[in-house]
Design an enzyme around this catalytic site. Sequence first.
Site, PDB file in Angstrom:
ATOM      1  CB  SER A  55      -0.862   0.062   1.262  1.00  0.00           C
ATOM      2  OG  SER A  55      -1.864  -0.887   1.196  1.00  0.00           O
ATOM      3  CD  GLU A  62       1.696  19.111  -9.552  1.00  0.00           C
ATOM      4  OE1 GLU A  62       1.981  18.050  -8.945  1.00  0.00           O
ATOM      5  OE2 GLU A  62       2.558  19.864 -10.016  1.00  0.00           O
ATOM      6  CG  HIS A  68      -4.744   0.285  -1.347  1.00  0.00           C
ATOM      7  ND1 HIS A  68      -4.155   0.541  -0.133  1.00  0.00           N
ATOM      8  CD2 HIS A  68      -5.460   1.384  -1.667  1.00  0.00           C
ATOM      9  CE1 HIS A  68      -4.523   1.738   0.277  1.00  0.00           C
ATOM     10  NE2 HIS A  68      -5.314   2.280  -0.630  1.00  0.00           N
ATOM     11  CB  CYS A  83      -5.384  20.177  -8.026  1.00  0.00           C
ATOM     12  SG  CYS A  83      -6.055  19.263  -6.689  1.00  0.00           S
TER      13      CYS A  83
END
Length: 427
Positions: A55, A62, A68, A83
Amino acid sequence: MNALGRHILVEFTGCNADVLNDVSAIEKSMIQAAQVAGATVISSNFHHFSPWGVSGVVVIQESHLAIHTWPEYRYASVDLFTCGETVDPWVSFEHLKQALEATYSAIELNRGALNIIKKSDYKPTNVRDSSNPIDTKNFKIARNVWFTDKDDMQALSLRYTGDVLFDEKTDFQQVRVFDTLAYGKMLAINNMVMCTERDEFHYHEMIVHPVAQLSKNLKNVLVIGGGDGGTIRELFKYSSIEKVTMVEIDEAVVNASKKHLPTLNTEFSNPKLNLIIGDGIEHVRNAKAGTYDLVIVDGSDPVGPAEGLFTKAFYADCARVLTDDGMLVTQGESPMFHTNTFVELNHCLKDIFGIQKVHTMLFHATTYPSGMWSLMMASKKTISPKTDIDTAKTASFVKQKNLKYYNEELHSASFCLPNFVKTLLEK
Ligand code: SPD
């Protein structure tokens, strides 16, 4: 884009299971996936869960990429969240698809849709400006990658750099060397800690010195396993020893030590050493009766090639190849972590050598799961292990050889067992 961010949720299926179980490969691919898409990587945090699964998350300026993995299902669940307009998460997706050798299904969501949220007039106070820029040239990614040695209910984790220094999958097992942050280099076999540079002396001094101090005639020694070299390093501190035969099944263990464990590999070219790369079980089966003054079983845990080192047939052969006052010592696993193996091995030795001739020792193994480890000693003659040493002689040996764990007081103390352990071993 009419939203703050793009979020791709991916089901990667039919992946390469070995890749999915390799924490450093996954971490590397995730960092690269961020970088090829033009993201600025800030940190990574990855854990391996032995025997299966990884994991982790890569934090980017950003936003983030997370994964996982389920190697046993050849499946990875991944989310890629970016973003702004500068980073395209589908480029990261493409990179990971290839790295995991996966087929996929994926959906993209717009996050923070601008038709449902409104910008407030909130003004942060600690905004960076040109007088206080980010130093991108000397920027280092903070990596947080962990190795875990565990069973279904307990675990021990060590943080390492994320790079694996030695990695060989042999016919017998996977042999790896990691660079840990707190314990120096660590040798691991099949995801189980064998030794670390920082605390290996606990194990190696205790598997050799208590039995060697009790041995009356230490000339011809057999070591089964021990390929990292720690046990022979301690043995060759005894000038009475004329020959050590070490039978290690996996040459990769010796090679890993020769390459990366300079404090353990010091005696491989000792002329008194006869190193055999072969099967220790077969070696004792074929050895002549009464050959060895001491047999040391420095094996791994009872999975894979070491499984046969926990059987009655093997220890009966060990007893046969010992001289009349010969002794044996074997690593006995942990009373807390491997209770059944610990008890079964003890009872097996008692059946072969006799109840009075088997003595259990405990010591601190700081990087083995539970931290409490055992060694089991068996002798052909009856001995009183707590008192049958010449204390002054042992003390002077300890001083002269500059031992770091074993001493004359600890000698006796290590045979004193907690009540719960005594109860476990009652026969
Ligand atoms: N769980 C670890 C048990 C390993 C015992 N053998 C270690 C080999 C060091 N020479």
